[in-house]
Design an enzyme around this catalytic site. Structure first.
Site, PDB file in Angstrom:
ATOM      1  N   GLY A 123      72.428  30.562  21.333  1.00 46.36           N
ATOM      2  CA  GLY A 123      71.319  29.899  20.648  1.00 46.36           C
ATOM      3  C   GLY A 123      70.136  30.833  20.484  1.00 46.36           C
ATOM      4  O   GLY A 123      69.206  30.824  21.298  1.00 46.36           O
ATOM      5  N   SER A 157      76.740  28.652  16.484  1.00 47.33           N
ATOM      6  CA  SER A 157      78.177  28.527  16.183  1.00 47.33           C
ATOM      7  C   SER A 157      78.914  27.856  17.329  1.00 47.33           C
ATOM      8  O   SER A 157      78.671  28.170  18.498  1.00 47.33           O
ATOM      9  CB  SER A 157      78.797  29.901  15.939  1.00 47.33           C
ATOM     10  OG  SER A 157      78.249  30.501  14.795  1.00 47.33           O
ATOM     11  N   GLU A 240      78.273  43.037  21.071  1.00 47.97           N
ATOM     12  CA  GLU A 240      78.684  42.356  19.854  1.00 47.97           C
ATOM     13  C   GLU A 240      79.307  43.354  18.883  1.00 47.97           C
ATOM     14  O   GLU A 240      80.124  42.997  18.050  1.00 47.97           O
ATOM     15  CB  GLU A 240      77.419  41.722  19.259  1.00 47.97           C
ATOM     16  CG  GLU A 240      77.634  40.855  18.067  1.00 47.97           C
ATOM     17  CD  GLU A 240      76.395  40.008  17.782  1.00 47.97           C
ATOM     18  OE1 GLU A 240      75.707  39.618  18.740  1.00 47.97           O
ATOM     19  OE2 GLU A 240      76.130  39.746  16.616  1.00 47.97           O
TER      20      GLU A 240
HETATM   21  C1  FAD Z   1      78.502  32.495   9.900  1.00 45.24           C
HETATM   22  C2  FAD Z   1      77.243  32.620  10.687  1.00 45.24           C
HETATM   23  C3  FAD Z   1      77.242  32.391  12.053  1.00 45.24           C
HETATM   24  C4  FAD Z   1      76.071  32.486  12.783  1.00 45.24           C
HETATM   25  N1  FAD Z   1      76.117  32.213  14.126  1.00 45.24           N
HETATM   26  C5  FAD Z   1      74.965  32.243  14.846  1.00 45.24           C
HETATM   27  C6  FAD Z   1      74.967  31.896  16.241  1.00 45.24           C
HETATM   28  O1  FAD Z   1      76.011  31.552  16.797  1.00 45.24           O
HETATM   29  N2  FAD Z   1      73.804  31.905  16.924  1.00 45.24           N
HETATM   30  C7  FAD Z   1      72.628  32.289  16.317  1.00 45.24           C
HETATM   31  O2  FAD Z   1      71.606  32.311  16.995  1.00 45.24           O
HETATM   32  N3  FAD Z   1      72.574  32.622  15.006  1.00 45.24           N
HETATM   33  C8  FAD Z   1      73.723  32.615  14.256  1.00 45.24           C
HETATM   34  N4  FAD Z   1      73.691  32.933  12.918  1.00 45.24           N
HETATM   35  C9  FAD Z   1      72.395  33.200  12.286  1.00 45.24           C
HETATM   36  C10 FAD Z   1      72.155  34.642  11.887  1.00 45.24           C
HETATM   37  O3  FAD Z   1      71.947  35.433  13.014  1.00 45.24           O
HETATM   38  C11 FAD Z   1      70.978  34.648  10.909  1.00 45.24           C
HETATM   39  O4  FAD Z   1      71.403  34.013   9.730  1.00 45.24           O
HETATM   40  C12 FAD Z   1      70.468  36.026  10.611  1.00 45.24           C
HETATM   41  O5  FAD Z   1      69.872  36.590  11.731  1.00 45.24           O
HETATM   42  C13 FAD Z   1      69.497  36.041   9.416  1.00 45.24           C
HETATM   43  O6  FAD Z   1      68.481  35.103   9.556  1.00 45.24           O
HETATM   44  P1  FAD Z   1      68.115  34.125   8.343  1.00 45.24           P
HETATM   45  O7  FAD Z   1      69.379  33.514   7.879  1.00 45.24           O
HETATM   46  O8  FAD Z   1      67.033  33.251   8.799  1.00 45.24           O
HETATM   47  O9  FAD Z   1      67.606  35.079   7.175  1.00 45.24           O
HETATM   48  P2  FAD Z   1      66.112  35.671   7.015  1.00 45.24           P
HETATM   49  O10 FAD Z   1      65.729  36.407   8.227  1.00 45.24           O
HETATM   50  O11 FAD Z   1      65.223  34.596   6.522  1.00 45.24           O
HETATM   51  O12 FAD Z   1      66.344  36.718   5.850  1.00 45.24           O
HETATM   52  C14 FAD Z   1      66.352  36.401   4.431  1.00 45.24           C
HETATM   53  C15 FAD Z   1      66.543  37.708   3.675  1.00 45.24           C
HETATM   54  O13 FAD Z   1      65.427  38.576   3.907  1.00 45.24           O
HETATM   55  C16 FAD Z   1      65.844  39.822   4.414  1.00 45.24           C
HETATM   56  N5  FAD Z   1      64.872  40.345   5.370  1.00 45.24           N
HETATM   57  C17 FAD Z   1      64.285  39.714   6.412  1.00 45.24           C
HETATM   58  N6  FAD Z   1      63.495  40.548   7.083  1.00 45.24           N
HETATM   59  C18 FAD Z   1      63.562  41.744   6.475  1.00 45.24           C
HETATM   60  C19 FAD Z   1      62.983  43.026   6.694  1.00 45.24           C
HETATM   61  N7  FAD Z   1      62.143  43.255   7.718  1.00 45.24           N
HETATM   62  N8  FAD Z   1      63.310  44.035   5.860  1.00 45.24           N
HETATM   63  C20 FAD Z   1      64.165  43.824   4.819  1.00 45.24           C
HETATM   64  N9  FAD Z   1      64.733  42.643   4.554  1.00 45.24           N
HETATM   65  C21 FAD Z   1      64.436  41.611   5.374  1.00 45.24           C
HETATM   66  C22 FAD Z   1      67.172  39.538   5.092  1.00 45.24           C
HETATM   67  O14 FAD Z   1      67.982  40.707   5.201  1.00 45.24           O
HETATM   68  C23 FAD Z   1      67.763  38.517   4.152  1.00 45.24           C
HETATM   69  O15 FAD Z   1      68.367  39.172   3.062  1.00 45.24           O
HETATM   70  C24 FAD Z   1      74.856  32.843  12.149  1.00 45.24           C
HETATM   71  C25 FAD Z   1      74.853  33.082  10.786  1.00 45.24           C
HETATM   72  C26 FAD Z   1      76.023  32.976  10.033  1.00 45.24           C
HETATM   73  C27 FAD Z   1      75.986  33.232   8.569  1.00 45.24           C
END
Ligand code: FAD
Lengths: 380, 325
Positions: A123, A157, A240
């Protein structure tokens, strides 16, 4: 135990137990079926001893190099015996919990996890804290004998199958960034934990939105130091990106080999087909070669760090290139066909789109390479 | 294959090679300097490892030393010397550079600068699916000046029709396939040396160059281009190093293809980061960029090798598991 002998013994054991270990369902199966079968495979491995190698004796393992764990997952994935996703959680979370949790907690809680008797989840992400993990706001406040956790997580997840969760919470002032984060090991069935699964675009309920409402977590479930959660999270990342990546690479290899066989059977000998296959193979081999180096560094006792961002970018490219080739060469299979094989190609194709998102996005990895490996100074 | 050289000795040799290459811009002088440093013995003692350090030095210094002649001749089982050169395949090809037509042999290939001073050239030719090896008098191939995009690199194209009585067939010792693999691994190291030089140059420029009141290295578009270059270089490097333990010809082709892709992409990104100054003849960048174009075409390119690799997989109906833990 010498890795080659280990692999030969394991192969012989897998051959002898093929019937019991093969999935009872056709195609990908439902998530419930997958998880049930995953547990069966994990337990059989543990009880035979193979699944205990590479884990320390303190958690009931049989010791030996982490390479042995890489080998077990590789063989399982090459044979397609169990879905790798739930397994990932073990390789991601258990090593860090062993390093940072109180020894008696690790000794008691980790064995059922690596035996496949129970699953755990991670989480970290929140609605307002994705890439910017240091900005999480889910809080834990000190209470009698422990902590009271309140707040929201998202994309957790497998929580619906999980017994415990490695949770990052804010224990410092709001705005204390990475200095005020703590890691806790929380029981998912604690009063105050509620979740609703979120359907993914590949038609599964891989992850969920989770609410924590005054959830009590005893002191003994602290992982690492109070306000030392960032260090715990940073310790997890290289795990990881080592053993689990090797496992996933084996799955990609099997799917690539399936693709080659299917294109060969279709009689397509065009340059277009050959080039797409050659390029996908090239990406896969670059990843596997880099990842092999990483497994050996880990096995040699080296501390893995930011350089594993390169492994992450390479496996992402390998996965995207492979499934792009699938779509290009197996005309219409992703878009139209509905037989079991097509459904699996479609699911895998769609899931490949998550590779540049989870575990730190493609952009975040490039930021790390630029800052930490190329030493380009701060971004503007 | 005995790979016996200690890491410390290799590092020492690598430094010696780089210094010699940097000091001797003329290909003939560079060849002589490397022979004086023990290149021939090294190639004999540790062919893959020795070629790896020598060719990455070639890439870093952009030297035009003709070491490829030695690598290929050695893999074909010949005694190497400065009097011996080799005819390489035509651009983007891995097949032998000559075809037997009745009594004559038609040559379409590439040669290095060494052709001008060598006495003998090794020529591989193909007829009915089998490769034959022969030697010819090198004077038959001389006189075509090095031109093209990279005259300093001294590779040149040769086309000729050689009468049968000018050819001395030789018993095959090494196979053509193993010579191709040896060349591909060596050239992969050269391309990675070229790429690392270009990346270092672009990185330094990005840190030094100020626009809008800050270093251009602070702009994410610039950072990501350089990061992508490093990732491709490291992936290809790992495969090229892996060839040291695994002589599989398929792995060698993959190493060359990946290194070509890494070097070409790095050249594109580095040039964009250097911008105007990188488009001048005054800045050194263009020499490395042009050498990269040339070396990429030797023994199969990043464009042609994926097709060859894909066809090989299709003919086997599956993908071999090349990289073992
Ligand atoms: C299949 C799947 C399983 C997952 N499982 C887990 C889990 O078990 N536990 C958990 O905690 N999380 C989990 N996640 C979450 C995952 O870690 C996040 O989706 C990821 O860290 C990105 O965060 P966000 O989706 O909020 O995107 P955001 O951070 O909002 O990003 C949006 C866009 O902006 C870009 N961006 C953001 N900051 C920057 C920067 N500084 N420079 C350039 N570009 C930037 C990103 O690359 C992206 O393209 C999972 C995600 C998926 C898809």
């Amino acid at each position: 135990m010498d890795p080659e002998t280990f692999r030969r013994d394991l192969e012989a054991w897998l051959d002898a137990n093929d019937e019991e270990l093969s999935p009872p369902y056709e195609g990908a199966g439902s998530m419930d079926e997958q998880i049930a079968h995953y547990s069966l495979v994990k337990r059989a491995l543990y009880d035979s001893g193979f699944g205990r190698y590479g884990w320390p004796e303190s958690v009931n393992g049989l010791g030996g190099s982490p390479l042995l764990r890489a080998i077990v997952g590789e063989e399982i994935n090459l044979r397609g015996l169990a879905d790798p996703s739930p397994w990932t959680m073990i390789e991601v979370l258990a090593p860090t919990v062993i390093d940072f949790a109180r020894p008696e907690i690790a000794a008691r809680l980790v064995p059922p996890f690596i035996r496949g008797d129970e699953m755990w989840c991670q989480g970290f992400s929140e609605p307002d804290a994705g890439s910017d993990l240091a900005s999480i706001s889910c809080r834990a406040d000190k209470t009698d004998g422990g902590w009271a956790v309140s707040g929201q997580k998202i994309w957790t997840s497998f929580i619906q199958y999980a017994r415990r969760c490695v949770l990052l919470v804010r224990t410092g002032e709001p705005g204390s960034a990475h200095r005020g984060i703590t890691a806790l090991l929380v029981d998912v069935d604690s009063p105050g934990v509620s979740y609703s699964p979120i359907e993914t675009m590949h038609g599964r309920h891989d992850f969920a939105e989770v609410h924590y409402d005054e959830v009590f977590v005893p002191d003994e479930r602290l992982i690492g130091e109070e306000n030392g959660g960032w260090q715990v999270a940073m310790d997890i990342l290289p795990y990881e990106r080592s053993t689990t990546f090797w496992h996933r690479g084996a799955l990609l290899h099997r799917r690539f080999s399936d693709l080659v066989a299917q294109v060969a059977a279709s009689g397509d000998r065009s340059d277009t087909a050959a080039r797409a296959l050659g390029q996908a193979f090239q990406s896969l081999v670059a990843f596997r070669s880099r990842s092999r180096d990483t497994q050996h560094r880990l096995a040699g006792g080296q501390q893995l760090g930011v350089e594993t961002s390169i492994d992450k970018i390479l496996i992402t490219s390998a996965e995207l290139d492979l499934f792009k080739a699938v779509r290009d060469l197996l005309g219409g299979v992703v878009e139209f066909d509905d037989d079991l094989a097509a459904a699996m190609w479609r699911t895998d194709y769609l899931y490949s789109k998550a590779a540049p998102i989870y575990g730190g996005t493609a952009e975040i990895q490039r930021n790390i390479v630029a800052r930490r490996l190329l030493d380009l100074g701060p971004e503007s | 294959m005995s790979e016996l050289v200690e890491a410390a000795d290799l590092a020492l040799l690598a430094n010696g090679f780089e210094a010699a290459m940097a000091e001797a811009p003329d290909p003939g002088e560079a060849d002589q300097a490397l022979y004086d440093l023990g290149w021939a013995d090294l190639l004999d003692a540790a062919p893959t490892q020795g070629a790896a350090i020598a060719f990455s030095a070639l890439g870093k210094t952009n030297s035009a030393a003709s070491l490829l002649d030695d690598v290929v001749a050695h893999a074909l089982g010949m005694d190497i010397s400065l009097a011996l050169c080799v005819v390489f395949p035509a651009p983007h090809q891995t097949i032998p550079p000559a075809c037997r037509h009745g009594n004559a042999v038609v040559v379409d290939g590439l040669v290095s600068a060494r052709v001008e001073s060598a006495a003998t050239a090794v020529l591989a030719s193909e007829a009915e699916g089998s490769v034959g090896l022969a030697t010819i008098d090198a004077t038959l191939l001389q006189g075509s000046a090095a031109g093209g995009v990279d005259p300093g690199g001294a590779f040149r194209r040769v086309t000729a029709e050689i009468p049968a009585d000018a050819i001395s067939l030789m018993a095959n010792q090494g196979t053509w396939d193993s010579a191709v693999a040896a060349a591909q691994v060596a050239l992969a190291h050269q391309l990675l040396g070229e790429a690392r030089w270009m990346l270092a140059e672009a990185r330094q420029h990005a840190i030094d160059r100020v626009q809008f009141g800050r270093a251009v290295a602070s702009f994410q578009a610039i950072r990501h281009k350089l990061a992508e270059s490093l990732v491709l270089i490291e992936g290809a490097e790992s495969v090229a190093q892996g060839c040291l333990h695994d002589p599989d010809p398929l792995l060698a082709a993959l190493a060359k293809s990946l290194a070509g892709q890494a070097a070409l992409t790095t050249a594109t990104h580095a040039q964009q980061v250097l911008a105007g100054i990188g488009f001048t003849a005054e800045h050194q960048f263009h020499r490395w960029m042009k050498r990269t174009l040339v070396i990429d075409t030797l023994f199969g390119s990043a464009g042609s090798l994926p097709i060859e690799i894909g066809n090989k997989l299709l003919s086997q109906d599956s993908a071999p598991r090349l990289i073992q833990l």
